[in-house]
Scaffold this active site. Structure first.
Site, PDB file in Angstrom:
ATOM      1  N   GLU A  87      41.515  48.521  55.209  1.00 16.14           N
ATOM      2  CA  GLU A  87      41.659  49.386  56.383  1.00 16.14           C
ATOM      3  C   GLU A  87      41.354  48.636  57.678  1.00 16.14           C
ATOM      4  OE1 GLU A  87      39.545  53.108  56.018  1.00 16.14           O
ATOM      5  OE2 GLU A  87      39.921  53.632  58.110  1.00 16.14           O
ATOM      6  N   LYS A 125      32.445  59.092  54.399  1.00 14.22           N
ATOM      7  CA  LYS A 125      33.522  58.139  54.054  1.00 14.22           C
ATOM      8  C   LYS A 125      33.448  56.944  55.007  1.00 14.22           C
ATOM      9  CE  LYS A 125      37.855  56.323  54.303  1.00 14.22           C
ATOM     10  NZ  LYS A 125      38.377  55.409  55.338  1.00 14.22           N
ATOM     11  N   ASP A 137      29.954  46.743  41.498  1.00 13.54           N
ATOM     12  CA  ASP A 137      30.649  47.892  40.923  1.00 13.54           C
ATOM     13  C   ASP A 137      30.631  48.996  41.992  1.00 13.54           C
ATOM     14  OD1 ASP A 137      31.331  50.246  39.602  1.00 13.54           O
ATOM     15  OD2 ASP A 137      30.490  49.566  37.708  1.00 13.54           O
ATOM     16  N   HIS A 141      41.680  52.171  66.950  1.00 13.52           N
ATOM     17  CA  HIS A 141      42.296  52.163  65.636  1.00 13.52           C
ATOM     18  C   HIS A 141      43.791  51.844  65.704  1.00 13.52           C
ATOM     19  CE1 HIS A 141      41.305  53.308  61.528  1.00 13.52           C
ATOM     20  NE2 HIS A 141      42.551  53.714  61.409  1.00 13.52           N
TER      21      HIS A 141
HETATM   22  P1  NAD Z   1      25.501  41.341  32.830  1.00 15.91           P
HETATM   23  O1  NAD Z   1      25.835  42.016  31.562  1.00 15.91           O
HETATM   24  O2  NAD Z   1      26.280  40.129  33.213  1.00 15.91           O
HETATM   25  O3  NAD Z   1      23.931  41.035  32.782  1.00 15.91           O
HETATM   26  C1  NAD Z   1      23.216  40.231  33.691  1.00 15.91           C
HETATM   27  C2  NAD Z   1      22.863  38.911  33.075  1.00 15.91           C
HETATM   28  O4  NAD Z   1      22.172  38.106  34.015  1.00 15.91           O
HETATM   29  C3  NAD Z   1      21.944  39.059  31.872  1.00 15.91           C
HETATM   30  O5  NAD Z   1      22.423  38.267  30.841  1.00 15.91           O
HETATM   31  C4  NAD Z   1      20.595  38.504  32.384  1.00 15.91           C
HETATM   32  O6  NAD Z   1      19.841  37.947  31.350  1.00 15.91           O
HETATM   33  C5  NAD Z   1      21.064  37.477  33.389  1.00 15.91           C
HETATM   34  N1  NAD Z   1      20.111  37.129  34.465  1.00 15.91           N
HETATM   35  C6  NAD Z   1      19.908  35.887  34.917  1.00 15.91           C
HETATM   36  N2  NAD Z   1      19.028  35.878  35.926  1.00 15.91           N
HETATM   37  C7  NAD Z   1      18.660  37.153  36.125  1.00 15.91           C
HETATM   38  C8  NAD Z   1      17.801  37.778  37.063  1.00 15.91           C
HETATM   39  N3  NAD Z   1      17.140  37.095  38.005  1.00 15.91           N
HETATM   40  N4  NAD Z   1      17.683  39.124  37.022  1.00 15.91           N
HETATM   41  C9  NAD Z   1      18.367  39.857  36.117  1.00 15.91           C
HETATM   42  N5  NAD Z   1      19.194  39.295  35.200  1.00 15.91           N
HETATM   43  C10 NAD Z   1      19.351  37.947  35.199  1.00 15.91           C
HETATM   44  O7  NAD Z   1      25.640  42.351  34.074  1.00 15.91           O
HETATM   45  P2  NAD Z   1      24.987  43.763  34.321  1.00 15.91           P
HETATM   46  O8  NAD Z   1      24.375  43.691  35.679  1.00 15.91           O
HETATM   47  O9  NAD Z   1      24.120  44.188  33.179  1.00 15.91           O
HETATM   48  O10 NAD Z   1      26.226  44.747  34.325  1.00 15.91           O
HETATM   49  C11 NAD Z   1      27.132  44.801  35.391  1.00 15.91           C
HETATM   50  C12 NAD Z   1      28.518  45.080  34.876  1.00 15.91           C
HETATM   51  O11 NAD Z   1      28.514  46.178  33.974  1.00 15.91           O
HETATM   52  C13 NAD Z   1      29.455  45.449  35.976  1.00 15.91           C
HETATM   53  O12 NAD Z   1      30.642  44.719  35.810  1.00 15.91           O
HETATM   54  C14 NAD Z   1      29.706  46.942  35.750  1.00 15.91           C
HETATM   55  O13 NAD Z   1      30.972  47.323  36.231  1.00 15.91           O
HETATM   56  C15 NAD Z   1      29.610  47.061  34.269  1.00 15.91           C
HETATM   57  N6  NAD Z   1      29.266  48.364  33.680  1.00 15.91           N
HETATM   58  C16 NAD Z   1      28.961  49.457  34.423  1.00 15.91           C
HETATM   59  C17 NAD Z   1      28.636  50.661  33.829  1.00 15.91           C
HETATM   60  C18 NAD Z   1      28.274  51.840  34.711  1.00 15.91           C
HETATM   61  O14 NAD Z   1      28.142  51.684  35.888  1.00 15.91           O
HETATM   62  N7  NAD Z   1      28.082  53.050  34.186  1.00 15.91           N
HETATM   63  C19 NAD Z   1      28.623  50.751  32.446  1.00 15.91           C
HETATM   64  C20 NAD Z   1      28.918  49.613  31.692  1.00 15.91           C
HETATM   65  C21 NAD Z   1      29.229  48.417  32.319  1.00 15.91           C
END
Ligand code: NAD
Length: 371
Positions: free
Chosen positions: A34, A213, A229, A327
């Site tokens: 946008e 929005k 996300d 705009h």
């Molecule tokens: P991820 O699964 O990649 O986990 C994070 C990784 O980073 C882990 O392996 C952790 O061990 C590592 N890590 C390294 N340094 C870290 C630190 N300092 N702090 C924390 N972790 C560290 O990612 P995620 O954040 O668990 O999940 C995000 C993804 O999941 C997005 O793509 C999202 O769209 C998706 N998702 C969302 C939903 C929802 O919103 N309801 C459901 C399922 C999946």
């Protein structure tokens, strides 16, 4: 990154300037289709900067996982059993992440709540509070919920159904405030009009949705640029806007003793600087490098500051000259492009349409033909 991909779909990546948050300067990457959002954020940040910029804070990164337990006879007895066993349940949850455990983060608390349904049944929801560090933490939250679910089932004698993260991340709030100098924004009258514009949004859902929005224009653009996300952020923001039982403005606008305008925005903000696509998508990596944030908490309040800056510019324009002036100038570029103008012809066509005060696709097409 996804299934059945046939291509990528690019959006512009811009940089909002002038942001000063807690005394630190930021260049804020924004991905959005946008026109005028990047300009509005930069302008809002410039005005805030004159009074010291944004003051921002964020909670620790606690995510909430939910386990649904059905078919229970005595829920209160079950709740006390879960409380007694919470240490073992937390240990099981924490066995899922060596990284978080090493950082002294991970699952910290288990709570229970009852839900009474219309059909007359009562179900138990077991909630896991997890410090997910610098990740969004969706996957680890889901993994921990699934890991403890069999134990919860055994303990309660009930039937487990859902085991999933809550995107309503109210234990992960980020807040930004800023003061906008009355003389720099057009005087006392403009301050009062902005407050009246805010009160309209805060008390009328039709206005509130549009107002919020606009805030999300800033928030989601930064979230997109940094690989977050965005649906999770948006869903949580909208739920938070309705926390009083009525959908209201996410920002608040007041006047301080000097008559300056004071803006505040607080949002649930589940974001990461690691995980998901953040360390996969090259432009998300670049955006985080440009932003120079050191933690997920810092990123969360930068995103909120962008939302506040955006909202300031939008309601200031609305309460003064209207938003179309700024705009339409930007929109004219899109019209010229849609009319088939070559890149080198766009500036000329835009200038002509602005001068003629006739910014329309028909006029753009005529000008393309003339050239
Ligand atoms: P991820 O699964 O990649 O986990 C994070 C990784 O980073 C882990 O392996 C952790 O061990 C590592 N890590 C390294 N340094 C870290 C630190 N300092 N702090 C924390 N972790 C560290 O990612 P995620 O954040 O668990 O999940 C995000 C993804 O999941 C997005 O793509 C999202 O769209 C998706 N998702 C969302 C939903 C929802 O919103 N309801 C459901 C399922 C999946």
């Amino acid at each position: 990154m996804i299934e059945n991909a046939i291509s990528t779909f690019s959006l512009p990546l811009g940089i909002a300037t002038n942001f000063q948050i807690n005394g630190k300067d930021y260049l804020v990457p924004m991905v959005i289709e946008e026109p005028s959002v990047v300009a509005a954020a930069s302008k809002g940040a410039k005005t805030a900067r004159q009074k010291g910029g944004f003051v921002a804070t964020a909670d620790e990164s606690y995510s909430i996982g939910q386990i649904q337990v059905l078919d229970l006879d005595d829920i209160d007895e079950v709740i006390s059993k879960i409380k007694i066993s919470s240490k073992t349940l937390l240990e099981t949850a924490n066995s899922q992440s060596k990284t978080l455990s090493k950082m002294n983060k991970g699952a910290k608390e288990i709570t229970c709540k009852k839900i009474h349904t219309k059909s007359g049944t009562t179900m138990l929801i077991v909630e896991l509070l997890i410090d997910v560090g610098d990740a969004m933490g969706a996957n680890i939250t889901n993994s921990m919920c699934e890991a403890i679910a069999p134990k919860v089932e055994e303990l309660t004698g009930g039937r487990i159904l859902l085991r999933i993260l809550s995107n309503y991340s109210t234990r992960r709030m980020a807040k930004a405030t800023a003061v906008f100098d009355k003389d720099n924004i057009g005087g006392e009258n403009v301050v009062d009009n902005i407050i009246s514009a805010y009160e309209f949004a805060n008390n009328d859902v039709y206005r509130a949705v549009t107002h919020n929005k606009g805030i999300l224009n800033g928030v989601i653009a930064v979230a997109n640029a940094t690989g977050q996300d965005s649906r999770a952020i948006e869903a949580a923001a909208n739920a938070y806007a309705a926390r009083s039982g009525r959908y209201r403005s996410l920002t608040t606008w007041t006047k301080n003793q000097d008559g300056d305008l004071v803006g505040e925005l607080e949002l649930p903000m589940s974001v990461g600087t690691v995980g998901g696509i953040i360390n996969v998508h090259p432009l998300a990596k670049l955006s985080l490098k440009i932003l120079r944030v050191e933690s997920a908490s810092e990123l969360s309040y930068v995103i909120v500051a962008a939302g506040l800056a955006q909202n300031f510019s939008a309601i200031r324009a609305l309460a003064t000259e209207g938003i179309q002036k700024g705009h339409m100038r930007l929109h004219a570029r899109n019209l010229a492009s849609a009319a088939g103008a070559l890149p080198e012809q766009i500036d000329k066509i835009v200038s002509a349409m602005i001068q003629e005060k006739n910014i329309s696709l028909d006029r753009a097409k005529e000008l393309v033909n003339q050239i």
